[in-house]
Scaffold this motif. Structure first.
Motif, mmCIF file in Angstrom:
data_model
loop_
_atom_site.group_PDB
_atom_site.id
_atom_site.type_symbol
_atom_site.label_atom_id
_atom_site.label_comp_id
_atom_site.label_asym_id
_atom_site.label_seq_id
_atom_site.Cartn_x
_atom_site.Cartn_y
_atom_site.Cartn_z
ATOM 1 N N UNK A 492 13.973 -5.278 -16.482
ATOM 2 C CA UNK A 492 12.694 -4.591 -16.613
ATOM 3 C C UNK A 492 12.448 -4.268 -18.088
ATOM 4 N N UNK A 493 11.217 -4.419 -18.509
ATOM 5 C CA UNK A 493 10.833 -4.039 -19.864
ATOM 6 C C UNK A 493 9.579 -3.185 -19.798
ATOM 7 N N UNK A 494 9.501 -2.217 -20.677
ATOM 8 C CA UNK A 494 8.323 -1.362 -20.693
ATOM 9 C C UNK A 494 8.331 -0.384 -19.540
ATOM 10 N N UNK A 495 7.160 0.130 -19.211
ATOM 11 C CA UNK A 495 7.017 1.137 -18.169
ATOM 12 C C UNK A 495 6.672 0.485 -16.835
ATOM 13 N N UNK A 496 7.277 0.986 -15.764
ATOM 14 C CA UNK A 496 7.005 0.482 -14.427
ATOM 15 C C UNK A 496 6.276 1.533 -13.606
ATOM 16 N N UNK A 497 5.381 1.072 -12.727
ATOM 17 C CA UNK A 497 4.593 1.968 -11.886
ATOM 18 C C UNK A 497 4.750 1.568 -10.422
ATOM 19 N N UNK A 498 4.757 2.533 -9.515
ATOM 20 C CA UNK A 498 4.764 2.192 -8.086
ATOM 21 C C UNK A 498 3.543 1.339 -7.735
ATOM 22 N N UNK A 499 3.722 0.412 -6.800
ATOM 23 C CA UNK A 499 2.663 -0.521 -6.407
ATOM 24 C C UNK A 499 2.503 -0.477 -4.889
ATOM 25 N N UNK A 500 1.230 -0.451 -4.455
ATOM 26 C CA UNK A 500 0.926 -0.432 -3.018
ATOM 27 C C UNK A 500 -0.261 -1.360 -2.750
ATOM 28 N N UNK A 501 -0.274 -1.931 -1.545
ATOM 29 C CA UNK A 501 -1.412 -2.750 -1.126
ATOM 30 C C UNK A 501 -1.532 -2.625 0.393
ATOM 31 N N UNK A 502 -2.677 -2.143 0.916
ATOM 32 C CA UNK A 502 -2.836 -1.962 2.365
ATOM 33 C C UNK A 502 -3.145 -3.251 3.110
ATOM 34 N N UNK A 503 -3.260 -4.373 2.387
ATOM 35 C CA UNK A 503 -3.447 -5.660 3.041
ATOM 36 C C UNK A 503 -4.845 -5.870 3.595
ATOM 37 N N UNK A 504 -4.946 -6.794 4.568
ATOM 38 C CA UNK A 504 -6.229 -7.205 5.138
ATOM 39 C C UNK A 504 -6.144 -7.280 6.657
ATOM 40 N N UNK A 505 -7.314 -7.095 7.279
ATOM 41 C CA UNK A 505 -7.466 -7.232 8.732
ATOM 42 C C UNK A 505 -6.406 -6.414 9.485
ATOM 43 N N UNK A 506 -6.154 -5.227 8.999
ATOM 44 C CA UNK A 506 -5.141 -4.364 9.584
ATOM 45 C C UNK A 506 -5.657 -2.930 9.580
ATOM 46 N N UNK A 507 -5.946 -2.357 10.757
ATOM 47 C CA UNK A 507 -6.494 -0.995 10.813
ATOM 48 C C UNK A 507 -5.458 0.080 10.505
ATOM 49 N N UNK A 508 -4.187 -0.301 10.453
ATOM 50 C CA UNK A 508 -3.138 0.671 10.187
ATOM 51 C C UNK A 508 -3.207 1.229 8.774
ATOM 52 N N UNK A 509 -2.582 2.373 8.596
ATOM 53 C CA UNK A 509 -2.556 3.027 7.283
ATOM 54 C C UNK A 509 -1.146 2.997 6.712
ATOM 55 N N UNK A 510 -1.069 3.161 5.392
ATOM 56 C CA UNK A 510 0.211 3.377 4.747
ATOM 57 C C UNK A 510 0.150 4.743 4.052
ATOM 58 N N UNK A 511 1.191 5.535 4.244
ATOM 59 C CA UNK A 511 1.206 6.892 3.721
ATOM 60 C C UNK A 511 2.400 7.066 2.795
ATOM 61 N N UNK A 512 2.131 7.491 1.573
ATOM 62 C CA UNK A 512 3.196 7.765 0.619
ATOM 63 C C UNK A 512 3.689 9.174 0.913
ATOM 64 N N UNK A 513 4.922 9.279 1.352
ATOM 65 C CA UNK A 513 5.453 10.548 1.829
ATOM 66 C C UNK A 513 5.799 11.480 0.672
ATOM 67 N N UNK A 514 5.433 12.745 0.854
ATOM 68 C CA UNK A 514 5.676 13.769 -0.168
ATOM 69 C C UNK A 514 6.759 14.732 0.343
#
Length: 524
Positions: A492-514
């Motif tokens: 890895x070089x430089x700064x890294x960031x979390x990445x998310x993608x909810x996709x397509x044709x999918x009514x479901x959700x993704x939740x980042x847990x706190x």
């Protein structure tokens, strides 16, 4: 003088006698009935039909089946009939007569896809006797023998050509189950046509498999499966491919732990492997406890996937249960570095975001169609340039008993996600993530180059992401099962960031847990 005998579509023997006089070839044609071998038709010096013997094309591409008249005679006033097989004369692929196409009896499979093509770019087409068949968007069903039949008012001739339609399958998937001093290696790959060739080898010689089996699905694609017994330590390779293409190869090193490699090497190559031993190195005492425990066992466990990355033989699962303790400890150690990740809202109209919940905007018009691209990707914060960090993403909705089928989870070095539907995100251009395969329920995908697919016994409901920046490793956990899905090892070089993608044709959700500060302190 030479004699050639072939059969016309009417079942009559057609005899061609060629006499060579100086530089001139004179063709004398005879037609006769088997029942009356003494009867001969008048001599004709008209035309002969010539073809190539075989054509190969990839599925979805355009195939040209070359067919032409020997003396470049115009075929504009002739009847030209292409048909598939040996008994479908009256069900043509393409029929041209009286200077027009006749689709009245065309075989339905070829509707809208068959026309005349050119056997070469400089060909003059029908005027020059080129009656080649052009098949667009070739399908597996197109495979077979085709007959090019040409007739005029006083003569006819035909010739046959075979067409092979190929499809390159998936990267081979390796699994390993240790038994005493031997390792049962299994290799599987699907999506091929025709049947591919599978080969085993170690670092020195070719290996003879105990079994190679093929199966064919309803779409006509072949799967191949094989297994072989090898000694550990060693390096084993399984390659699968078609005779006309470079095979796809997956390698696995058998040492104190198993390490998988896929594809070819390059300076920017990102090695994929299930590296539990490497993860345990970071855990100090846990690592040595595991090695000691392993040394005392008469039957070591299977590979480092523990039933997550590779297909595990059901009857072998019991031998893996003894590892549950240290697997839980590994996940517990990772969770000590928990960080609350926040979604960065950029006003993207293709997705819906509320607090830490993310999903696609079903009402939006997606310029990238059904493909999942960076257009629906979201960056998280904070960014990381050193240290260890862990976060979790929930993919299940307990209220509606719904499990999300389309998603990306990982990291990126992009401060802003490129709004580019043509970009193919991968480890080579700053995207390291695990994603679903919506059309394959038992498969997950890593963004490596070449691509890496892994089998899972059950889709994860909650995914834990563990970034060990300094040790150059990104790991993904199935939190519910308390096991490692897989790890990506890279620089890895430089700064890294979390990445998310909810996709397509999918009514479901993704939740980042706190997690509350209190919960985090308990884990610490």
């Amino acid at each position: 003088m030479s004699r050639l005998i072939h059969w016309d579509p009417m079942g009559k023997p057609r005899v061609t006698i060629a006499a060579l006089t100086g530089n001139r070839m004179i063709y004398i044609l005879f037609l006769g009935f088997l029942s009356s071998p003494g009867c001969a038709a008048p001599v004709s010096e008209n035309f002969m039909v010539s073809v190539k013997s075989h054509v190969t094309v990839q599925r979805g591409h355009t195939a040209i089946l070359p067919c032409w008249l020997t003396f470049s005679e115009s075929a504009e006033d002739m009847e030209i009939r292409w048909y598939q097989g040996s008994d479908e004369f009256d069900l043509p692929v393409l029929l041209y007569q009286e200077k027009a196409f006749d689709y009245s009896f065309q075989k339905a499979l070829f509707a809208g896809r068959a026309s005349f093509g050119l056997k070469e770019e400089t060909s003059g087409g029908l005027k020059a006797g080129d009656v080649s068949l052009k098949l667009e968007k070739a399908t597996i069903e197109d495979t077979g023998k085709y007959t090019c039949f040409v007739s005029s008012s006083d003569d006819y001739d035909s010739a046959s050509i075979s067409l092979s339609v190929t499809e390159t399958g998936h990267q081979p998937l390796l699994s390993a189950v240790m038994r005493d001093d031997k390792v049962n290696m299994s290799c599987q790959s699907d999506g091929w046509h025709p049947e591919p060739e599978l080969r085993w080898s170690d670092s020195k010689t070719a290996l003879i498999p105990a079994n190679v089996s093929f199966s064919r699905n309803s779409a006509g694609f072949y799967s191949v499966h094989s297994w072989v017994l090898v000694s550990s330590p060693s390096e084993v390779s399984c390659s699968v491919g078609l005779f006309s293409e470079e095979p796809k190869e997956t390698r696995m090193r058998l040492k104190n732990s198993l390490e998988e490699e896929s594809g070819s090497s390059s300076d920017a190559w990102v090695a994929f492997g299930i590296l539990l031993a490497a993860v345990l190195v970071a855990f100090g005492v846990l690592y040595f406890l595991f090695i000691r425990k392993k040394a005392n066992k008469s039957k070591p466990g299977n590979n480092t996937t523990d039933g997550a990355e590779f297909t595990i033989i059901p009857e072998e699962n019991e031998s893996l249960l003894s590892k549950a303790t240290w697997r839980s400890a590994a996940l517990l150690e990772a969770s000590k570095h928990y960080v609350n990740v926040q979604l960065v809202d950029t006003g993207n109209q293709l997705i819906k975001m509320r607090d830490s919940i993310l999903r696609e905007n079903a009402d939006a018009k997606f310029p990238d169609g059904d493909r999942v691209t960076c257009l629906t990707a979201v960056r998280g914060s904070p960014g990381f340039s050193s240290g260890r960090h862990y976060w979790e993403v929930c993919l299940a909705n307990a209220k509606f008993d719904l499990l999300k089928k389309s998603w990306w989870i990982g990291v990126t070095d992009k401060h802003e996600i490129p709004h580019d539907e043509t970009l193919s995100p991968s480890s080579k251009n700053g995207f390291w993530f695990l994603s679903s395969c919506p059309n394959q329920e038992d498969t997950l995908h890593f963004s490596t180059e070449p691509e890496t697919f892994i089998y899972v016994q059950s889709k994860p409901k909650r995914v834990g992401v563990y970034l060990d920046f300094d040790n150059r490793e990104l790991s993904f956990y199935n939190v519910e099962e308390k096991c490692l899905i897989g790890s990506l090892a890279t620089k890895f070089t430089g700064e890294l960031f979390p990445l998310f993608n909810p996709g397509k044709r999918d009514p479901g959700t993704m939740k980042i847990l706190q997690r509350s500060v209190q919960d985090q302190s308990i884990n610490t």
